[in-house]
Write a protein that holds these residues in place. Structure first.
Motif, PDB file in Angstrom:
ATOM      1  N   LYS A  54      39.046  46.691  10.182  1.00  0.00           N
ATOM      2  CA  LYS A  54      39.953  47.796   9.904  1.00  0.00           C
ATOM      3  C   LYS A  54      40.474  47.714   8.474  1.00  0.00           C
ATOM      4  CE  LYS A  54      41.664  47.826  14.653  1.00  0.00           C
ATOM      5  NZ  LYS A  54      42.866  47.584  15.472  1.00  0.00           N
ATOM      6  N   GLN A  55      40.954  48.851   7.982  1.00  0.00           N
ATOM      7  CA  GLN A  55      41.599  48.940   6.673  1.00  0.00           C
ATOM      8  C   GLN A  55      43.017  49.450   6.888  1.00  0.00           C
ATOM      9  OE1 GLN A  55      38.884  51.745   4.854  1.00  0.00           O
ATOM     10  NE2 GLN A  55      37.998  50.110   3.617  1.00  0.00           N
ATOM     11  N   TYR A  56      43.937  49.000   6.044  1.00  0.00           N
ATOM     12  CA  TYR A  56      45.349  49.372   6.155  1.00  0.00           C
ATOM     13  C   TYR A  56      45.872  49.805   4.794  1.00  0.00           C
ATOM     14  CZ  TYR A  56      44.845  46.737  10.450  1.00  0.00           C
ATOM     15  OH  TYR A  56      44.404  46.281  11.668  1.00  0.00           O
ATOM     16  N   CYS A  72      48.965  59.988   7.680  1.00  0.00           N
ATOM     17  CA  CYS A  72      47.852  59.083   7.983  1.00  0.00           C
ATOM     18  C   CYS A  72      46.618  59.881   8.388  1.00  0.00           C
ATOM     19  CB  CYS A  72      48.239  58.108   9.094  1.00  0.00           C
ATOM     20  SG  CYS A  72      49.407  56.831   8.595  1.00  0.00           S
ATOM     21  N   LYS A  73      46.827  60.904   9.199  1.00  0.00           N
ATOM     22  CA  LYS A  73      45.699  61.723   9.651  1.00  0.00           C
ATOM     23  C   LYS A  73      44.977  62.362   8.464  1.00  0.00           C
ATOM     24  CE  LYS A  73      44.412  65.151  13.057  1.00  0.00           C
ATOM     25  NZ  LYS A  73      44.825  66.008  14.148  1.00  0.00           N
ATOM     26  N   LYS A  74      45.732  62.801   7.453  1.00  0.00           N
ATOM     27  CA  LYS A  74      45.132  63.390   6.252  1.00  0.00           C
ATOM     28  C   LYS A  74      44.237  62.387   5.526  1.00  0.00           C
ATOM     29  CE  LYS A  74      48.944  66.560   5.329  1.00  0.00           C
ATOM     30  NZ  LYS A  74      50.091  66.822   4.439  1.00  0.00           N
ATOM     31  N   LEU A  75      44.531  61.113   5.710  1.00  0.00           N
ATOM     32  CA  LEU A  75      43.739  60.051   5.069  1.00  0.00           C
ATOM     33  C   LEU A  75      42.611  59.559   5.971  1.00  0.00           C
ATOM     34  CD1 LEU A  75      46.719  58.012   3.574  1.00  0.00           C
ATOM     35  CD2 LEU A  75      45.105  59.454   2.304  1.00  0.00           C
ATOM     36  N   GLY A  76      42.396  60.242   7.097  1.00  0.00           N
ATOM     37  CA  GLY A  76      41.366  59.821   8.053  1.00  0.00           C
ATOM     38  C   GLY A  76      41.785  58.587   8.815  1.00  0.00           C
ATOM     39  N   ALA A  77      43.082  58.448   9.029  1.00  0.00           N
ATOM     40  CA  ALA A  77      43.627  57.233   9.643  1.00  0.00           C
ATOM     41  C   ALA A  77      44.670  57.614  10.697  1.00  0.00           C
ATOM     42  CB  ALA A  77      44.249  56.353   8.561  1.00  0.00           C
ATOM     43  N   LYS A  78      45.358  56.610  11.190  1.00  0.00           N
ATOM     44  CA  LYS A  78      46.461  56.783  12.141  1.00  0.00           C
ATOM     45  C   LYS A  78      47.512  55.745  11.798  1.00  0.00           C
ATOM     46  CE  LYS A  78      44.239  53.707  15.487  1.00  0.00           C
ATOM     47  NZ  LYS A  78      43.661  53.593  16.821  1.00  0.00           N
ATOM     48  N   LEU A  79      48.724  55.915  12.330  1.00  0.00           N
ATOM     49  CA  LEU A  79      49.714  54.858  12.156  1.00  0.00           C
ATOM     50  C   LEU A  79      49.160  53.593  12.799  1.00  0.00           C
ATOM     51  CD1 LEU A  79      53.172  56.562  12.791  1.00  0.00           C
ATOM     52  CD2 LEU A  79      52.334  55.591  10.666  1.00  0.00           C
TER      53      LEU A  79
END
Length: 172
Positions: A54-56, A72-79
């Motif tokens: 994973k990446q943080y 986070c969603k805009k960055l293709g991620a989640k909290l």
């Protein structure tokens, strides 16, 4: 989308307004804080920190929990959804290094009081690192954050509090 100029070696990107500003050579010490902008450089290591598969990325901007989810969603991620002792230790150290204060992660009991779940999977939280006396019985504290007062141990807060936040995504 950023269109790279021939002489640009770095850029600032704001995901909220989807705008890039290309720059020439920039020294890290010369960077001024631009609210909402993240600096990237061809000579920099990625701002995302890697642990396992994973990446943080901890974002310094202090915003509400639901807004952090959206960013986070805009960055293709989640909290971040912490599942192991090792991942927890990594993120606590990462947050301490950044020194951005309390940091939202992806847990909530908004679905059912005192039943903590990860917000994207709705899976029960099985690993935890609650600060002493936490979570408390308050029905207003429904969002999970790492708390500086407790050495980045977990604490429940009102979702309308404004903190930095940590995004998580799978390796790309």
């Amino acid at each position: 989308m950023c269109r790279k100029r021939a002489d640009s070696v770095s850029f600032f990107y704001n995901s909220a307004i989807k705008k890039c500003v290309c720059t020439g050579q920039v020294q890290q010490s010369d960077l001024l804080p631009f609210v909402g902008y993240v600096h990237f450089s061809s000579s920099d290591i990625s701002p995302w920190r890697v642990f396992g598969k994973k990446q943080y990325l901890q974002i310094k901007d202090k915003i509400k929990w639901i807004d952090a989810q959206l960013e986070c969603k805009k960055l293709g991620a989640k909290l971040a959804e912490i599942e192991t002792t090792q991942e927890n230790a990594f993120l606590k150290n990462y947050a301490k290094e950044n020194n951005y204060g309390n940091a939202f992660i992806g847990g909530t009991d908004a679905f059912s009081h005192n039943t903590w779940r990860w917000s994207t999977t709705f899976e029960p939280i099985t690993f935890s690192d609650w600060a002493p006396g936490k979570p408390d019985a308050s029905t207003r504290d429904e969002c999970l954050a790492l708390n500086t007062i407790y050495d980045m141990s977990w604490d429940d807060f009102e979702c309308d509090a404004s903190f930095s936040f940590i995004c998580e995504r799978k390796m790309v």
